[in-house]
Design a protein around this motif. Sequence first.
Motif, short mmCIF file in Angstrom:
data_model
loop_
_atom_site.label_atom_id
_atom_site.label_comp_id
_atom_site.label_asym_id
_atom_site.label_seq_id
_atom_site.Cartn_x
_atom_site.Cartn_y
_atom_site.Cartn_z
N ALA A 140 13.01 -1.39 -8.48
CA ALA A 140 12.82 -2.50 -7.54
C ALA A 140 12.80 -2.02 -6.09
N GLU A 141 13.61 -1.00 -5.79
CA GLU A 141 13.66 -0.50 -4.40
C GLU A 141 12.62 0.57 -4.11
N GLY A 142 11.93 1.03 -5.15
CA GLY A 142 10.87 2.02 -4.96
C GLY A 142 11.30 3.46 -5.09
N SER A 143 12.54 3.72 -5.52
CA SER A 143 12.99 5.11 -5.63
C SER A 143 13.02 5.62 -7.07
N TYR A 144 12.58 4.80 -8.02
CA TYR A 144 12.55 5.23 -9.42
C TYR A 144 11.57 6.39 -9.58
N GLY A 145 11.99 7.40 -10.31
CA GLY A 145 11.13 8.56 -10.56
C GLY A 145 11.30 9.68 -9.55
N TRP A 146 12.22 9.47 -8.61
CA TRP A 146 12.50 10.50 -7.60
C TRP A 146 13.95 10.95 -7.78
N CYS A 147 14.17 12.24 -7.70
CA CYS A 147 15.49 12.82 -7.91
C CYS A 147 16.46 12.36 -6.82
N VAL B 16 0.84 -1.19 0.00
CA VAL B 16 0.00 0.00 0.00
C VAL B 16 0.87 1.24 0.00
N ASN B 17 1.93 1.24 0.79
CA ASN B 17 2.83 2.40 0.86
C ASN B 17 3.45 2.73 -0.49
N GLU B 18 3.67 1.71 -1.32
CA GLU B 18 4.30 1.94 -2.62
C GLU B 18 3.42 2.84 -3.48
N THR B 19 2.12 2.62 -3.47
CA THR B 19 1.22 3.45 -4.25
C THR B 19 1.18 4.87 -3.70
N VAL B 20 1.16 4.99 -2.39
CA VAL B 20 1.11 6.30 -1.77
C VAL B 20 2.38 7.10 -2.06
N THR B 21 3.56 6.45 -1.95
CA THR B 21 4.80 7.20 -2.10
C THR B 21 5.16 7.46 -3.55
N THR B 22 4.82 6.55 -4.44
CA THR B 22 5.21 6.74 -5.83
C THR B 22 4.07 7.23 -6.71
N GLY B 23 2.84 7.02 -6.27
CA GLY B 23 1.70 7.42 -7.08
C GLY B 23 1.50 6.51 -8.29
N ARG B 24 2.12 5.35 -8.28
CA ARG B 24 2.03 4.43 -9.42
C ARG B 24 1.32 3.16 -8.99
N SER B 25 0.50 2.66 -9.89
CA SER B 25 -0.15 1.38 -9.65
C SER B 25 0.83 0.26 -9.98
N GLN B 26 0.51 -0.94 -9.55
CA GLN B 26 1.37 -2.08 -9.87
C GLN B 26 1.44 -2.28 -11.39
N ALA B 27 0.34 -2.03 -12.09
CA ALA B 27 0.35 -2.16 -13.55
C ALA B 27 1.31 -1.15 -14.18
N ASP B 28 1.32 0.08 -13.65
CA ASP B 28 2.27 1.10 -14.14
C ASP B 28 3.71 0.67 -13.88
N ILE B 29 3.96 0.17 -12.69
CA ILE B 29 5.31 -0.27 -12.33
C ILE B 29 5.74 -1.42 -13.23
#
Length: 132
Positions: free
Chosen positions: A92-99, A3-16
């Motif tokens: 994979a670690e959840g930081s993609y798309g963040w500077c 759940v946190n992954e969607t909140v922090t990245t704003g991406r759905s699993q399908a997007d990822i």
Amino acid sequence: MLVNETVTTGRSQADIDQIRLSLQARYDELSAEYEEAVTQSQVLRLVEVGDTAGDDQADSGTKTAERDTAQSLLRTILDRRAQFEHALARLAEGSYGWCEGCGSAIPVERLEIFPAATSCVGCKQTRERRAA
């Protein structure tokens, strides 16, 4: 998906999953391009070894320039492949798309143009100004 992954990245699993497929496809393309360049470089070396009789300075210079160009191409492909490998690891670690510089979100438009981007436009410009 967490759940946190969607909140922090704003991406759905399908997007990822779609991003992962796109990054992996480009990584695979670069790997194939690298293998082809290595093969061409090896052929070039074999031709050079067998065809040096009667070379003058101009011939030697041309062969050296061709060899340097081939090596430069290999380094460039490896660098680009490493960028995509890093992007896959960040995904994979959840930081993609963040500077990596300031922690802000990298605009989607920037990621569409340069999927392996690790910095926002502002941080990239600052880094380039410092390098100049």
